[in-house]
Design an enzyme around this catalytic site. Structure first.
Site, short mmCIF file in Angstrom:
data_model
loop_
_atom_site.label_atom_id
_atom_site.label_comp_id
_atom_site.label_asym_id
_atom_site.label_seq_id
_atom_site.Cartn_x
_atom_site.Cartn_y
_atom_site.Cartn_z
N MET A 171 0.81 -1.22 0.00
CA MET A 171 0.00 0.00 0.00
C MET A 171 0.85 1.28 0.00
SD MET A 171 -2.84 -1.18 -0.40
CE MET A 171 -4.18 -2.28 0.00
N ASN A 179 1.80 -5.38 -10.52
CA ASN A 179 0.94 -5.00 -9.39
C ASN A 179 -0.43 -5.64 -9.59
OD1 ASN A 179 0.04 -3.55 -7.06
ND2 ASN A 179 -1.00 -2.10 -8.41
N GLU A 237 -8.44 -12.66 -7.87
CA GLU A 237 -7.04 -12.19 -7.77
C GLU A 237 -6.09 -13.38 -7.65
OE1 GLU A 237 -6.17 -8.97 -5.01
OE2 GLU A 237 -8.25 -8.37 -4.99
N HIS A 284 -4.45 -5.04 -8.62
CA HIS A 284 -5.35 -4.00 -8.12
C HIS A 284 -6.77 -4.56 -8.08
CE1 HIS A 284 -6.75 -0.07 -7.12
NE2 HIS A 284 -7.72 -0.23 -8.00
C1 GAR Z 1 -5.76 -7.18 -2.41
O1 GAR Z 1 -7.14 -7.12 -2.62
C2 GAR Z 1 -5.03 -6.33 -3.42
O2 GAR Z 1 -5.62 -6.31 -4.68
C3 GAR Z 1 -5.16 -4.96 -2.76
O3 GAR Z 1 -4.91 -5.21 -1.41
C4 GAR Z 1 -5.39 -6.51 -1.08
C5 GAR Z 1 -4.28 -7.24 -0.37
O4 GAR Z 1 -4.74 -8.47 0.10
N1 GAR Z 1 -4.23 -4.02 -3.33
C6 GAR Z 1 -4.51 -2.73 -3.47
O5 GAR Z 1 -5.56 -2.22 -3.11
C7 GAR Z 1 -3.41 -1.92 -4.11
N2 GAR Z 1 -3.88 -0.64 -4.47
P1 GAR Z 1 -3.73 -9.61 0.48
O6 GAR Z 1 -2.73 -8.97 1.45
O7 GAR Z 1 -4.58 -10.63 1.17
O8 GAR Z 1 -3.07 -10.11 -0.77
#
Ligand code: GAR
Length: 222
Positions: free
Chosen positions: A94, A111, A178, A113
């Site tokens: 982040m 990345n 994802e 998103h």
């Molecule tokens: C995920 O949903 C990812 O896409 C998002 O944070 C989450 C992390 O989850 N990323 C963003 O929002 C980047 N701008 P995780 O730690 O369980 O992988």
């Protein structure tokens, strides 16, 4: 391309990291995670790394454009070099990636998103999409460019937004996708199948989309 050494950046629980580790260990992708870097000391993703004998490294990062931020950027690059990382994967990281890492790994930073970019960039993609009232959202894996969430798109998955969704329920539905598309994008990178022209990416010999027709949400009745 040969076996890829991955450097994964996280800030939190690391479920995407886990999906990448699992895909590596199952031999689904020709890669292994060499190092996990977190800006948060308490990120559960560091624990996941430990469980798989992957080096977990906490690099505290200051505010953008401060000496501490630049120092962290240089330290991250040093670590990536030390672990002979070929591809950097931002997985729920982040923070902005600094100039040293961006230049050191030009066109080798991915990345994920949690929205269909270019819609809903930023750190609350799922909540922003739910609040806006869109009927379809999803997730995107793209190459990281200096401007946040703008780089060339490699793969996207779309999911319906349901009537009673809030940001959290939508986030769960998106997260399941994802975990599928990130390992796939890494594998295409490993196979050298990504052809990048400007901001358009073509996957060499790509299959047709997994859902042949459209997602229409709410469902059609006529
Ligand atoms: C995920 O949903 C990812 O896409 C998002 O944070 C989450 C992390 O989850 N990323 C963003 O929002 C980047 N701008 P995780 O730690 O369980 O992988």
């Amino acid at each position: 391309m040969a076996h890829l050494n991955l450097g994964v950046f996280i800030s939190g629980r690391g479920t995407n990291l886990q999906s990448i580790i699992d895909a590596c260990e199952a031999g689904k992708i020709d890669a292994s995670v060499a190092v996990v870097i977190s800006d948060q000391a308490e990120a559960y993703g560091l624990e996941r790394a430990r469980k798989h004998n992957i080096s977990p490294i906490h690099v505290p990062v200051g505010k953008n454009n401060t000496p501490k931020y630049d120092e962290a950027d240089r330290r991250q690059l040093e670590i990536l070099r030390e672990y002979q990382v070929d591809l950097v994967c931002l997985a729920g990281y982040m923070r902005r990636v600094g100039r040293a890492v961006l230049e050191g790994y030009a066109e080798a930073i991915l990345n994920i998103h949690p929205a269909l970019l270019p819609s809903f960039p930023g750190t609350h993609g799922q909540g922003d999409a739910a609040d806006y009232g869109v009927k379809v959202s999803g997730c995107t894996v793209h190459l990281a460019w200096p401007k946040f969430d703008t780089g060339p798109i490699i793969i996207q998955a779309a999911v319906p937004v349901l009537e009673d969704d809030d940001g959290d329920s939508l986030a769960d539905r998106i997260l399941r996708q994802e975990h599928k598309i990130y390992p796939q994008a890494i594998q295409w990178f490993a196979e050298g199948r990504l052809q990048i022209e400007g901001r358009c990416v073509t996957v060499k010999d790509a299959r047709p989309p997994t859902i042949a027709e459209a997602i229409i949400s709410p469902g059609l009745e006529i």
